[in-house]
Write a protein that holds these residues in place. Sequence first.
Motif, PDB file in Angstrom:
ATOM      1  N   VAL A 107      47.948  35.314  37.563  1.00  0.00           N
ATOM      2  CA  VAL A 107      47.932  36.686  38.063  1.00  0.00           C
ATOM      3  C   VAL A 107      46.943  36.785  39.201  1.00  0.00           C
ATOM      4  O   VAL A 107      45.959  36.054  39.250  1.00  0.00           O
ATOM      5  CB  VAL A 107      47.559  37.715  36.954  1.00  0.00           C
ATOM      6  CG1 VAL A 107      48.589  37.710  35.846  1.00  0.00           C
ATOM      7  CG2 VAL A 107      46.181  37.461  36.389  1.00  0.00           C
ATOM      8  N   SER A 108      47.234  37.679  40.133  1.00  0.00           N
ATOM      9  CA  SER A 108      46.256  37.958  41.176  1.00  0.00           C
ATOM     10  C   SER A 108      45.781  39.389  40.992  1.00  0.00           C
ATOM     11  O   SER A 108      46.532  40.264  40.573  1.00  0.00           O
ATOM     12  CB  SER A 108      46.829  37.720  42.574  1.00  0.00           C
ATOM     13  OG  SER A 108      48.013  38.437  42.761  1.00  0.00           O
ATOM     14  N   LEU A 109      44.518  39.584  41.297  1.00  0.00           N
ATOM     15  CA  LEU A 109      43.878  40.884  41.155  1.00  0.00           C
ATOM     16  C   LEU A 109      43.584  41.445  42.536  1.00  0.00           C
ATOM     17  O   LEU A 109      43.571  40.713  43.529  1.00  0.00           O
ATOM     18  CB  LEU A 109      42.584  40.736  40.342  1.00  0.00           C
ATOM     19  CG  LEU A 109      42.766  40.091  38.960  1.00  0.00           C
ATOM     20  CD1 LEU A 109      41.424  39.783  38.321  1.00  0.00           C
ATOM     21  CD2 LEU A 109      43.592  40.989  38.064  1.00  0.00           C
ATOM     22  N   VAL A 110      43.337  42.750  42.611  1.00  0.00           N
ATOM     23  CA  VAL A 110      43.154  43.388  43.918  1.00  0.00           C
ATOM     24  C   VAL A 110      41.936  42.866  44.667  1.00  0.00           C
ATOM     25  O   VAL A 110      41.870  42.982  45.887  1.00  0.00           O
ATOM     26  CB  VAL A 110      43.076  44.927  43.803  1.00  0.00           C
ATOM     27  CG1 VAL A 110      44.390  45.492  43.299  1.00  0.00           C
ATOM     28  CG2 VAL A 110      41.934  45.370  42.921  1.00  0.00           C
ATOM     29  N   ASN A 111      40.976  42.258  43.972  1.00  0.00           N
ATOM     30  CA  ASN A 111      39.796  41.733  44.658  1.00  0.00           C
ATOM     31  C   ASN A 111      40.012  40.322  45.193  1.00  0.00           C
ATOM     32  O   ASN A 111      39.092  39.689  45.692  1.00  0.00           O
ATOM     33  CB  ASN A 111      38.581  41.771  43.730  1.00  0.00           C
ATOM     34  CG  ASN A 111      38.725  40.870  42.517  1.00  0.00           C
ATOM     35  OD1 ASN A 111      39.770  40.261  42.299  1.00  0.00           O
ATOM     36  ND2 ASN A 111      37.679  40.788  41.718  1.00  0.00           N
ATOM     37  N   GLY A 112      41.261  39.816  45.082  1.00  0.00           N
ATOM     38  CA  GLY A 112      41.573  38.495  45.618  1.00  0.00           C
ATOM     39  C   GLY A 112      41.451  37.381  44.596  1.00  0.00           C
ATOM     40  O   GLY A 112      41.827  36.242  44.885  1.00  0.00           O
ATOM     41  N   HIS A 113      40.945  37.650  43.407  1.00  0.00           N
ATOM     42  CA  HIS A 113      40.818  36.621  42.384  1.00  0.00           C
ATOM     43  C   HIS A 113      42.183  36.270  41.817  1.00  0.00           C
ATOM     44  O   HIS A 113      43.064  37.122  41.721  1.00  0.00           O
ATOM     45  CB  HIS A 113      39.919  37.095  41.239  1.00  0.00           C
ATOM     46  CG  HIS A 113      38.491  37.239  41.627  1.00  0.00           C
ATOM     47  ND1 HIS A 113      37.510  37.510  40.720  1.00  0.00           N
ATOM     48  CD2 HIS A 113      37.863  37.156  42.825  1.00  0.00           C
ATOM     49  CE1 HIS A 113      36.348  37.587  41.332  1.00  0.00           C
ATOM     50  NE2 HIS A 113      36.542  37.386  42.615  1.00  0.00           N
TER      51      HIS A 113
END
Length: 149
Positions: A107-113
Amino acid sequence: MKKKLVAKPLSYFLVEQLADQFAMPDLTLPFWGCRKKMPMHQIVRLEGEGNYTLFHFVDGSQLMVSLTLKKMESRLSPKFFARPHKKNIINLLYLEAIHPEHQQLSVSLVNGHRVEVSRRKASRFIKQVKGFQQELQLFDVAPTAAMAG
């Protein structure tokens, strides 16, 4: 699994509204001999590092606390937080996309992680994401109306 589960990430304004609607509590954390209240809705991800947990916040800041990820998991709202892997807990409010690649979900998160989803936890995680998105729709928060802003 080709179907994209996450339409668009939620805007910060929308996250704030949801935190109010769902009455998300603050999380009290031990910090340098005192306790500090942190708004739970501002936590993007928690990362386990042995007996410590590293918090990643929406503003880019980080905070390390001397509690295990397992202990932190019990203090978080299961409605908003999912544990896709033994080393990570993510806030579903900040989920950007789910990537099925070569029998490995991430999964990708909005902070780029980007966080891997363990194979053992994948089906439960997907069910939790779907349930979360259905709950959002009950609150008139259609994913298409939740554009990043």
